[in-house]
Design an enzyme around this catalytic site. Structure first.
Site, PDB file in Angstrom:
ATOM      1  N   PRO A  29      52.789  -7.585  49.689  1.00  0.00           N
ATOM      2  CG  PRO A  29      53.522  -5.971  51.178  1.00  0.00           C
ATOM      3  CD  PRO A  29      52.353  -6.850  50.860  1.00  0.00           C
ATOM      4  CD  GLU A  30      54.355 -12.202  45.765  1.00  0.00           C
ATOM      5  OE1 GLU A  30      55.206 -12.927  45.230  1.00  0.00           O
ATOM      6  OE2 GLU A  30      53.218 -12.033  45.296  1.00  0.00           O
ATOM      7  NE  ARG A  72      47.707 -18.692  47.533  1.00  0.00           N
ATOM      8  CZ  ARG A  72      48.335 -17.681  48.110  1.00  0.00           C
ATOM      9  NH1 ARG A  72      48.517 -16.563  47.458  1.00  0.00           N
ATOM     10  NH2 ARG A  72      48.808 -17.789  49.331  1.00  0.00           N
ATOM     11  CE  LYS A  78      55.166 -14.115  50.806  1.00  0.00           C
ATOM     12  NZ  LYS A  78      53.805 -14.679  50.731  1.00  0.00           N
ATOM     13  CG  HIS A 132      45.738   4.493  56.697  1.00  0.00           C
ATOM     14  ND1 HIS A 132      44.463   4.212  57.108  1.00  0.00           N
ATOM     15  CD2 HIS A 132      45.630   5.127  55.515  1.00  0.00           C
ATOM     16  CE1 HIS A 132      43.607   4.652  56.192  1.00  0.00           C
ATOM     17  NE2 HIS A 132      44.293   5.209  55.218  1.00  0.00           N
TER      18      HIS A 132
END
Ligand SMILES: [Zn+2]
Length: 275
Positions: free
Chosen positions: A2-3, A263, A58, A89
């Site tokens: 998530p950004e 990356r 974030k 979870h």
């Protein structure tokens, strides 16, 4: 992972469910759920009222009627869910109450890189956020200063915009999308770019993240979902990220993928040239 748009979507979703409510219980259910730097265990939250929700980059946090905050980082797969059916979870569970209405808030995290934490806050910022630069949507974000800072760096432009100490909230997806939109090669040296070109990359980052926010963030896999359990829809409009071998929507050339700085970077070799 998530950004900014995904975390902001989660924050907005959470806001309506938590603000003005009292935390009646908070339980840690997995040893990695609590950040090791947390100043206390979650049960200290019992009786605290949530006054507001905040985010920088974030990181997100709950402002409480206490001298500390409850902060969170979603890591790779963290989710906040309200009364979820699937609790496999769940790493931490919070019960909130307002009048007779009780809400179960779950922090789910399949890959366990996310965390929650009790932190002291200085000038409204939790300790973990103190070194993080303002993100592009904050009033405190001085874009001229960000451009100047990037311009001094002897690193690739992509490495610079991913650096959370320069500008926060941009991760791999929005970096690739911003550079595609700005027509800048990810490996271009930051200190060899014109300030106006760096500014354009940042303006594009803002534009791309704005569009993603409008549709509730990117669902790049099944692990990012909003508090109501729905997925974001931005993946439909990705132009470069994850599009290796697909035609560039602007020129038709195949999108390439290269690896540097550990990356993957996706870019159009025709629109985004190194020289
Ligand atoms: Zn192209």
């Amino acid at each position: 992972m998530p950004e900014l748009p995904e975390v902001e979507t989660v924050r907005r979703g959470l806001h309506a469910h938590v603000v003005g409510r009292k935390i009646v219980s908070a339980t840690q259910l997995h040893p990695r759920a609590l950040n090791p730097k947390s100043i206390d265990t979650l049960d200290i939250l019992s009786g605290a009222k949530v006054l507001d929700t905040k985010r920088r980059g974030k990181f997100l946090w709950f402002v409480l009627d206490r001298p500390y905050v409850l902060s969170a980082h979603l890591g790779m797969s963290g989710q906040f869910l309200i009364d979820p059916a699937d609790q496999r979870h769940t790493r931490a569970q919070f019960t909130l109450k307002k009048g007779l209405k009780t809400t179960a808030l779950h922090f789910n995290d399949q890959r366990t890189f996310g965390w929650v934490s009790i932190e002291e806050a200085t000038n409204g910022l939790p300790r973990s956020v103190q070194g993080i630069a303002p993100d592009i949507f904050e009033d405190e974000c001085d874009l001229d200063a960000v451009v100047a800072s990037i311009h001094k760096r002897n690193v690739s432009i992509k490495t610079a915009i991913l650096n959370q100490n320069i500008v926060s909230g941009i991760g791999n997806i929005y970096a690739d999308e911003s550079l595609w939109l700005a027509k800048v090669h990810p490996e271009f040296r930051a200190n060899e770019m014109k300030p106006a070109q760096i500014r354009r990359v940042l303006d594009c980052a803002k534009e791309v993240m704005c569009r993603a926010l409008e549709v509730g963030g990117t669902s790049f896999d099944e692990l990012y979902i909003k508090v109501n359990g729905e997925s974001g829809y931005f993946d439909i409009s990705l132009n470069a990220y994850g599009q290796e071998g697909e035609p560039c929507p602007r020129c038709g050339k195949q999108i390439s993928r290269i690896k540097f700085a550990n990356r993957s970077s996706h870019f159009c070799p025709k629109c985004q040239r190194l020289i």
